[in-house]
Design a protein around this motif. Sequence first.
Motif, mmCIF file in Angstrom:
data_model
loop_
_atom_site.group_PDB
_atom_site.id
_atom_site.type_symbol
_atom_site.label_atom_id
_atom_site.label_comp_id
_atom_site.label_asym_id
_atom_site.label_seq_id
_atom_site.Cartn_x
_atom_site.Cartn_y
_atom_site.Cartn_z
ATOM 1 N N THR A 55 46.544 36.546 35.954
ATOM 2 C CA THR A 55 46.653 37.842 36.613
ATOM 3 C C THR A 55 46.544 37.676 38.121
ATOM 4 O O THR A 55 45.632 37.008 38.619
ATOM 5 C CB THR A 55 45.558 38.802 36.094
ATOM 6 O OG1 THR A 55 45.725 40.098 36.679
ATOM 7 C CG2 THR A 55 44.155 38.301 36.367
ATOM 8 N N PRO A 56 47.489 38.238 38.892
ATOM 9 C CA PRO A 56 47.388 38.164 40.350
ATOM 10 C C PRO A 56 46.375 39.172 40.872
ATOM 11 O O PRO A 56 46.298 40.307 40.388
ATOM 12 C CB PRO A 56 48.804 38.514 40.813
ATOM 13 C CG PRO A 56 49.381 39.336 39.712
ATOM 14 C CD PRO A 56 48.736 38.881 38.444
ATOM 15 N N VAL A 57 45.590 38.761 41.866
ATOM 16 C CA VAL A 57 44.568 39.627 42.458
ATOM 17 C C VAL A 57 44.752 39.632 43.968
ATOM 18 O O VAL A 57 44.615 38.600 44.626
ATOM 19 C CB VAL A 57 43.139 39.146 42.108
ATOM 20 C CG1 VAL A 57 42.106 40.085 42.729
ATOM 21 C CG2 VAL A 57 42.955 39.063 40.601
ATOM 22 N N GLY A 58 45.072 40.790 44.526
ATOM 23 C CA GLY A 58 45.167 40.922 45.971
ATOM 24 C C GLY A 58 43.789 41.166 46.560
ATOM 25 O O GLY A 58 43.071 42.062 46.120
ATOM 26 N N LEU A 59 43.402 40.369 47.521
ATOM 27 C CA LEU A 59 42.032 40.434 48.047
ATOM 28 C C LEU A 59 41.870 41.408 49.207
ATOM 29 O O LEU A 59 40.757 41.598 49.707
ATOM 30 C CB LEU A 59 41.582 39.035 48.474
ATOM 31 C CG LEU A 59 41.562 37.997 47.340
ATOM 32 C CD1 LEU A 59 41.028 36.672 47.852
ATOM 33 C CD2 LEU A 59 40.737 38.485 46.157
ATOM 34 N N GLN A 68 37.908 40.734 41.807
ATOM 35 C CA GLN A 68 37.647 39.298 41.838
ATOM 36 C C GLN A 68 36.245 38.976 41.319
ATOM 37 O O GLN A 68 36.053 38.052 40.516
ATOM 38 C CB GLN A 68 37.813 38.758 43.255
ATOM 39 C CG GLN A 68 37.569 37.254 43.358
ATOM 40 C CD GLN A 68 37.486 36.776 44.794
ATOM 41 O OE1 GLN A 68 37.311 37.578 45.722
ATOM 42 N NE2 GLN A 68 37.598 35.473 45.000
ATOM 43 N N THR A 69 35.256 39.724 41.763
ATOM 44 C CA THR A 69 33.868 39.477 41.351
ATOM 45 C C THR A 69 33.706 39.610 39.848
ATOM 46 O O THR A 69 33.047 38.784 39.197
ATOM 47 C CB THR A 69 32.927 40.456 42.077
ATOM 48 O OG1 THR A 69 33.018 40.226 43.482
ATOM 49 C CG2 THR A 69 31.493 40.266 41.619
ATOM 50 N N ARG A 70 34.308 40.612 39.277
ATOM 51 C CA ARG A 70 34.117 40.845 37.838
ATOM 52 C C ARG A 70 34.915 39.885 36.970
ATOM 53 O O ARG A 70 34.500 39.547 35.870
ATOM 54 C CB ARG A 70 34.443 42.310 37.522
ATOM 55 C CG ARG A 70 33.268 43.209 37.889
ATOM 56 C CD ARG A 70 33.655 44.606 38.284
ATOM 57 N NE ARG A 70 32.447 45.316 38.748
ATOM 58 C CZ ARG A 70 31.947 45.195 39.972
ATOM 59 N NH1 ARG A 70 32.521 44.390 40.849
ATOM 60 N NH2 ARG A 70 30.852 45.851 40.311
ATOM 61 N N LEU A 71 36.039 39.414 37.469
ATOM 62 C CA LEU A 71 36.813 38.443 36.697
ATOM 63 C C LEU A 71 36.091 37.101 36.586
ATOM 64 O O LEU A 71 36.343 36.335 35.649
ATOM 65 C CB LEU A 71 38.189 38.237 37.324
ATOM 66 C CG LEU A 71 39.193 39.388 37.162
ATOM 67 C CD1 LEU A 71 40.508 39.030 37.852
ATOM 68 C CD2 LEU A 71 39.429 39.733 35.704
ATOM 69 N N LYS A 72 35.190 36.804 37.514
ATOM 70 C CA LYS A 72 34.437 35.548 37.451
ATOM 71 C C LYS A 72 33.565 35.470 36.206
ATOM 72 O O LYS A 72 33.164 34.381 35.782
ATOM 73 C CB LYS A 72 33.559 35.407 38.699
ATOM 74 C CG LYS A 72 34.333 35.143 39.981
ATOM 75 C CD LYS A 72 33.395 35.069 41.179
ATOM 76 C CE LYS A 72 34.163 34.827 42.471
ATOM 77 N NZ LYS A 72 33.254 34.818 43.652
ATOM 78 N N GLU A 73 33.255 36.613 35.612
ATOM 79 C CA GLU A 73 32.387 36.647 34.437
ATOM 80 C C GLU A 73 33.150 36.352 33.149
ATOM 81 O O GLU A 73 32.540 36.257 32.086
ATOM 82 C CB GLU A 73 31.729 38.036 34.330
ATOM 83 C CG GLU A 73 30.941 38.442 35.567
ATOM 84 C CD GLU A 73 30.574 39.924 35.559
ATOM 85 O OE1 GLU A 73 30.870 40.605 34.541
ATOM 86 O OE2 GLU A 73 30.011 40.393 36.557
ATOM 87 N N VAL A 80 45.047 34.568 39.970
ATOM 88 C CA VAL A 80 45.830 34.032 41.074
ATOM 89 C C VAL A 80 45.425 34.840 42.307
ATOM 90 O O VAL A 80 45.801 36.010 42.447
ATOM 91 C CB VAL A 80 47.336 34.158 40.813
ATOM 92 C CG1 VAL A 80 48.123 33.606 42.000
ATOM 93 C CG2 VAL A 80 47.721 33.446 39.519
ATOM 94 N N LEU A 81 44.621 34.243 43.183
ATOM 95 C CA LEU A 81 44.068 34.964 44.322
ATOM 96 C C LEU A 81 45.062 34.960 45.476
ATOM 97 O O LEU A 81 45.504 33.904 45.926
ATOM 98 C CB LEU A 81 42.741 34.330 44.751
ATOM 99 C CG LEU A 81 41.666 34.256 43.656
ATOM 100 C CD1 LEU A 81 40.409 33.613 44.197
ATOM 101 C CD2 LEU A 81 41.361 35.637 43.082
ATOM 102 N N ALA A 85 47.364 39.953 50.260
ATOM 103 C CA ALA A 85 47.946 41.090 49.530
ATOM 104 C C ALA A 85 46.864 42.088 49.131
ATOM 105 O O ALA A 85 45.673 41.772 49.116
ATOM 106 C CB ALA A 85 48.697 40.594 48.304
ATOM 107 N N GLU A 86 47.305 43.279 48.771
ATOM 108 C CA GLU A 86 46.372 44.339 48.389
ATOM 109 C C GLU A 86 46.448 44.600 46.892
ATOM 110 O O GLU A 86 47.527 44.586 46.296
ATOM 111 C CB GLU A 86 46.694 45.627 49.156
ATOM 112 C CG GLU A 86 45.649 46.718 48.971
ATOM 113 C CD GLU A 86 45.801 47.843 49.973
ATOM 114 O OE1 GLU A 86 45.211 48.916 49.737
ATOM 115 O OE2 GLU A 86 46.503 47.653 50.981
ATOM 116 N N ASN A 87 45.290 44.811 46.283
ATOM 117 C CA ASN A 87 45.223 45.171 44.870
ATOM 118 C C ASN A 87 45.235 46.690 44.744
ATOM 119 O O ASN A 87 44.701 47.400 45.590
ATOM 120 C CB ASN A 87 43.949 44.613 44.226
ATOM 121 C CG ASN A 87 44.179 44.133 42.819
ATOM 122 O OD1 ASN A 87 44.660 43.026 42.606
ATOM 123 N ND2 ASN A 87 43.849 44.969 41.838
#
Length: 293
Positions: A55-59, A68-73, A80-81, A85-87
């Motif tokens: 999954t692409p994540v725009g930071l 991003q923080t929650r996907l780390k769990e 894909v950081l 780009a914007e989420n």
Amino acid sequence: LVLGSTCVDVILRLDHLPVTEEDMHPLGQSFRMGGCAYNVANLLGRAGAPVLFITPVGLQGLYGPWVQTRLKEEPWVRPVLLPEAENGCCYCLVEKDGERTFLSLHGVEYTFDEAWTEGIEADLTYVCGLEVEERTGDALLSFLETGRAGQIFYAPGPRGARIEAGRTERILDLHPILHLNRAEVLALTGGNDPESAMRVLYARTERPVIVTEGAQGARSLDGDGMHRAEAVRTEKVVDTIGAGDAHAAAMLLGFSRGLSMDFSLRMANRVASAVVSVEGATLSSSQITRLLA
């Protein structure tokens, strides 16, 4: 393999949908993880399935760092950081009866680049119509056409009938398993009878066509004929966010485990019923374990 979006569901609870010039006070607001692909991957991961979620994540912006923080769990996720780009997010307007209306503000989370799947081969791959519709939809279809995605499980979604006809034909040429609701199967075929519409699609794909029908349960058409499963009664509908995604995930689990179509439909109905009884689209691992028993 699950390909697609992770976004933030901004859930606004309302007495009713607003009309022009109305001044309303929402009954509540909350943030939840969302996105059709995320909802599917999350349930599969918590069920212990061997799933990989790309999954692409725009930071940039409000939502990317939160996602991003929650996907780390979640160990089944390969984010894909994308720092520049914007989420996006999805504003979920939930009325008193639990029905929802979505306002999706798309960011980079619905896009695709074939480089993200380099070296990957899958037996079963989930894709959603929202990603096929995007500007990078042709790149996604090109990856699916390599054969490295294995059997494709395609959920066209509510915008499926608006996807460019050529893209729809390309994905149907790949003989996907189809997962739709009643309105979606009629819109995709231009028909007015769900069973006839299912037969049209099955003749095209020669793979199972699964249709959910809310309180009327769900049905599936495959080489063994039509299968039906009654809906599971929900004591209280909190909201219907993610119910279709949960049903699709349970059907994917059934296919991956070689379960019968009838058992899988019943299991998927149980899971969808549980999802509408909680806020948002996410169940706990213990809830999922009980539902899949």
